[in-house]
Enzyme design. Structure first.
Site, PDB file in Angstrom:
ATOM      1  N   THR A 180       0.872  -1.184   0.000  1.00  0.00           N
ATOM      2  CA  THR A 180       0.000   0.000   0.000  1.00  0.00           C
ATOM      3  C   THR A 180       0.903   1.227   0.000  1.00  0.00           C
ATOM      4  OG1 THR A 180      -0.038   0.165   2.391  1.00  0.00           O
ATOM      5  CG2 THR A 180      -1.741  -1.189   1.406  1.00  0.00           C
ATOM      6  N   GLU A 326      -5.727  -3.777  -1.114  1.00  0.00           N
ATOM      7  CA  GLU A 326      -6.168  -5.026  -0.477  1.00  0.00           C
ATOM      8  C   GLU A 326      -7.266  -5.732  -1.269  1.00  0.00           C
ATOM      9  OE1 GLU A 326      -5.741  -2.106   0.845  1.00  0.00           O
ATOM     10  OE2 GLU A 326      -4.907  -2.170   2.868  1.00  0.00           O
ATOM     11  N   LYS A 435     -15.491  15.925  12.483  1.00  0.00           N
ATOM     12  CA  LYS A 435     -16.546  15.835  13.490  1.00  0.00           C
ATOM     13  C   LYS A 435     -16.739  17.197  14.139  1.00  0.00           C
ATOM     14  CE  LYS A 435     -18.644  12.717  16.543  1.00  0.00           C
ATOM     15  NZ  LYS A 435     -18.627  11.585  17.402  1.00  0.00           N
ATOM     16  N   TRP A 440     -21.118  14.700  11.720  1.00  0.00           N
ATOM     17  CA  TRP A 440     -20.053  14.404  10.768  1.00  0.00           C
ATOM     18  C   TRP A 440     -20.180  15.270   9.521  1.00  0.00           C
ATOM     19  CZ3 TRP A 440     -16.216  11.702  12.577  1.00  0.00           C
ATOM     20  CH2 TRP A 440     -16.429  10.749  13.577  1.00  0.00           C
TER      21      TRP A 440
HETATM   22  P1  ADP Z   1      -3.343   3.645   0.194  1.00  0.00           P
HETATM   23  O1  ADP Z   1      -4.335   2.981   1.115  1.00  0.00           O
HETATM   24  O2  ADP Z   1      -1.967   3.374   0.554  1.00  0.00           O
HETATM   25  O3  ADP Z   1      -3.662   5.086  -0.131  1.00  0.00           O
HETATM   26  P2  ADP Z   1      -4.657   2.454  -2.057  1.00  0.00           P
HETATM   27  O4  ADP Z   1      -4.275   2.810  -3.426  1.00  0.00           O
HETATM   28  O5  ADP Z   1      -4.892   1.070  -1.712  1.00  0.00           O
HETATM   29  O6  ADP Z   1      -3.497   2.964  -1.188  1.00  0.00           O
HETATM   30  O7  ADP Z   1      -5.897   3.337  -1.674  1.00  0.00           O
HETATM   31  C1  ADP Z   1      -7.175   2.823  -1.428  1.00  0.00           C
HETATM   32  C2  ADP Z   1      -8.060   3.919  -0.936  1.00  0.00           C
HETATM   33  O8  ADP Z   1      -8.202   4.945  -1.929  1.00  0.00           O
HETATM   34  C3  ADP Z   1      -9.470   3.490  -0.663  1.00  0.00           C
HETATM   35  O9  ADP Z   1      -9.582   2.875   0.600  1.00  0.00           O
HETATM   36  C4  ADP Z   1     -10.219   4.802  -0.731  1.00  0.00           C
HETATM   37  O10 ADP Z   1     -10.097   5.548   0.460  1.00  0.00           O
HETATM   38  C5  ADP Z   1      -9.482   5.537  -1.809  1.00  0.00           C
HETATM   39  N1  ADP Z   1     -10.199   5.375  -3.076  1.00  0.00           N
HETATM   40  C6  ADP Z   1      -9.940   4.520  -4.064  1.00  0.00           C
HETATM   41  N2  ADP Z   1     -10.821   4.685  -5.069  1.00  0.00           N
HETATM   42  C7  ADP Z   1     -11.653   5.672  -4.703  1.00  0.00           C
HETATM   43  C8  ADP Z   1     -12.791   6.302  -5.302  1.00  0.00           C
HETATM   44  N3  ADP Z   1     -13.225   5.967  -6.497  1.00  0.00           N
HETATM   45  N4  ADP Z   1     -13.413   7.269  -4.599  1.00  0.00           N
HETATM   46  C9  ADP Z   1     -12.991   7.631  -3.374  1.00  0.00           C
HETATM   47  N5  ADP Z   1     -11.928   7.080  -2.756  1.00  0.00           N
HETATM   48  C10 ADP Z   1     -11.270   6.119  -3.414  1.00  0.00           C
END
Ligand code: ADP
Length: 541
Positions: A180, A326, A435, A440
């Site tokens: 990640t 993940e 918050k 929220w």
């Molecule tokens: P990291 O967690 O290290 O930033 P990732 O690339 O796995 O790397 O990121 C996943 C996260 O990116 C998701 O849990 C979400 O928060 C955000 N994300 C991915 N796609 C979208 C989307 N279409 N809209 C909003 N958030 C997104």
């Protein structure tokens, strides 16, 4: 009763074999670091991937051992996507945008044995090689002989023994690995099985996902060093589509030139990439003759609704997808469907800006302190996932097992609402929600609205501590000159948000910080503006 079906393993091998047999002449076009275009075919790809597999085995690679890559998007990287797993190994794509110390940590943690690196990235490698575990480094040379320090990748392939047998693979074997990007703490390793990659590819090709076919020309702008470029190189190979790999040149004009030249029909990228492309098209709409029906998949963070609208005026369809490292990563895609019934144009755009519905076999549930949230489009909860391409643990980090619930669901950390048709709308990451006075506020909704204001290029809304309300939203904005006036922006937002949800301050900056995968780095902004509202009068007062 015992089934009468064959025991056929879902591995990457038949994917590649099919492309080479049915689409041997279909091209893989790469824009090399020196900007020249380089062309190979699926017949070449299969031949070279098998050579790589044989060469790695001859070099002593054992089952499940890791071969790291430090490369841009091009056909040699694609070769490694298949060649390493065909050898029974695991391709570990290193994210070249990470700081060198983090790369060294990741390579050590993954116990990478070999590395394949682009010649143009040798200066980066130099910064961490002394702390990295690589036994051998193979350089993919493109500018001829600038370094003799390491072994030559082509020589590795040239030394591959002819036709020695490749190992029998099981669908549960590990094939690829990615960390990640560390937006939320230290990078964590996720290991993808052949089965996960194959099933993910089948799901992505479906009509209600990205409707991919052998007639497509697919350009993954999303880096091949992050979450398998969202799986698109695998799907494109599976269906026999032409692939267009842009190398390091991902500025708007270079991408549009390549789209025109190779008649790209499907591409993938994060919102910042598409926002720049949209701005270039807005400026000079007639400059590029793009393929009719071009689809752009957007994800990684949420695109603003206004960007979806603007692309429609250019006859380009933005398709919204959501997922995470993940989940391999695609977990949901967004399309309008007939069962939504009659809707106004505005309602349609509001739906298209949501993260959509889970793809087949990904199960999603949304939970808050009261249990499963109602599908009312209002109540928020964390979305949790299960499925054949959803991770069940991190690689060698048992201390992080609480990322999964006791009954085995992945806690995504994304806070969503669900509408009555089951469409998920990500309102925030848990840690980014604001918050205020016990209520929220979604930073993402505010950001996306602000970006719809004329002249705003990018916006981040963050929670800033406040003595009375606990936290209040503050907007940090990049805008063209003359900058919008805060009062006007506030008035614009007041049409869509309650007064208490509006930002307390609008701060204009030259640039916003981003993570290595192009997301807003809100933790840095929260640190920077921690004391901004201390004792200040706020709109909520
Ligand atoms: P990291 O967690 O290290 O930033 P990732 O690339 O796995 O790397 O990121 C996943 C996260 O990116 C998701 O849990 C979400 O928060 C955000 N994300 C991915 N796609 C979208 C989307 N279409 N809209 C909003 N958030 C997104």
């Amino acid at each position: 009763m015992k089934s009468t079906m064959m025991d056929f393993q879902l591995t990457l091998a038949p994917m590649l074999e099919r492309a080479a047999t049915l689409y041997p002449g279909v091209e893989i076009v790469s824009r090399m670091p020196e900007r020249n275009l380089h062309r190979r075919t699926y017949a070449d790809l299969a031949n070279r991937a098998q050579k790589l597999a044989r060469a790695l085995i001859a070099a002593g690679l054992q089952r499940s051992e890791r071969v790291a890559t430090l490369m841009w998007n091009h056909s040699v990287h694609l070769e490694a996507y298949f060649g390493v797993p065909l050898a029974g190994g695991v391709i570990h794509t290193l994210n070249l945008r990470l700081p060198p110390q983090q790369l060294a940590f990741i390579a050590r943690h993954a116990e990478d044995r070999f590395l394949i690196v682009d010649e143009v990235l040798l200066p980066l490698l130099q910064k961490f090689i002394s702390e990295a575990p690589f036994e051998r480094v193979f350089v993919h040379r493109t500018c001829q002989g600038s370094s003799d320090r390491y072994e030559d990748y082509e020589a590795l392939l040239g030394a591959a023994p002819d036709d020695s047998p490749l190992p029998q693979l099981s669908e549960y074997d590990a094939a690829a690995m990615c960390y990640t990007s560390g937006t939320t703490g230290d990078p964590k390793g996720v290991v993808y099985s052949h089965r996960a990659l194959v099933l993910h590819s089948l799901a992505l090709a479906l009509a209600d996902s990205f409707a991919m076919s052998h007639n497509d020309s697919v350009m993954p702008v999303v880096p091949m060093f992050h979450v398998n470029a969202w799986g698109f190189p695998y799907v494109a190979t599976m269906v026999g589509a032409k692939q267009v790999l842009p190398g390091p040149h991902v500025d708007a004009e270079s991408l549009l030139d390549l789209c025109e030249r190779e008649q790209v029909t499907l591409s993938t990228g994060v919102p910042t990439v598409w926002m720049a492309v949209c701005a270039a098209l807005d400026k000079d709409p007639r400059r590029w003759r793009l393929a009719p029906g071009l689809r752009l998949v957007v994800g990684g963070s949420a695109p603003a609704e206004s960007v979806i609208r603007r692309f429609d005026t250019h006859n380009i369809r933005l398709i919204h997808a959501w997922g995470m490292t993940e989940s391999t990563p695609i977990a949901s895609t967004c399309h309008l469907c007939a069962s939504l019934g009659e809707m106004s144009e505005d309602e349609k755009y509001a739906i298209r800006a949501t993260q959509g519905t889970p793809v087949p076999f990904v199960q999603a549930r949304v939970i808050n302190q009261d249990g499963a949230v109602p599908w009312d489009g209002k109540t928020i909860g964390e979305v949790q996932l299960r499925g054949p391409w959803v991770a069940s643990s991190y690689y060698n980090m048992p201390e992080l097992s609480d990322k999964w619930t006791e009954d085995g669901w992945l806690r995504t950390g994304d806070v969503v609402t669900v509408n009555k048709h089951g469409y998920l709308h990500v309102v925030d990451r848990t840690k980014d929600l604001i918050k205020s006075g016990g209520e929220w506020i979604s930073s993402v909704d505010l950001e996306n609205a602000i970006v719809g204001y004329a002249g705003v290029r990018e916006a981040a809304v963050i929670a800033v501590p406040h003595p009375k309300w606990d936290e209040r939203p503050v907007a940090v904005i990049v805008a063209n000159e003359p900058r919008p006036k805060p009062e006007e922006l506030n008035e614009f937002l007041a049409k869509r948000f309650a007064k208490w949800q509006l930002p307390d301050a609008y701060i204009f900056v030259e640039e916003l910080p981003h993570t290595s995968t192009g997301k807003l780095l809100k933790s840095a902004l929260r640190d920077r503006y921690r004391d901004y509202l201390n004792g200040h009068f706020t709109i909520a007062d």
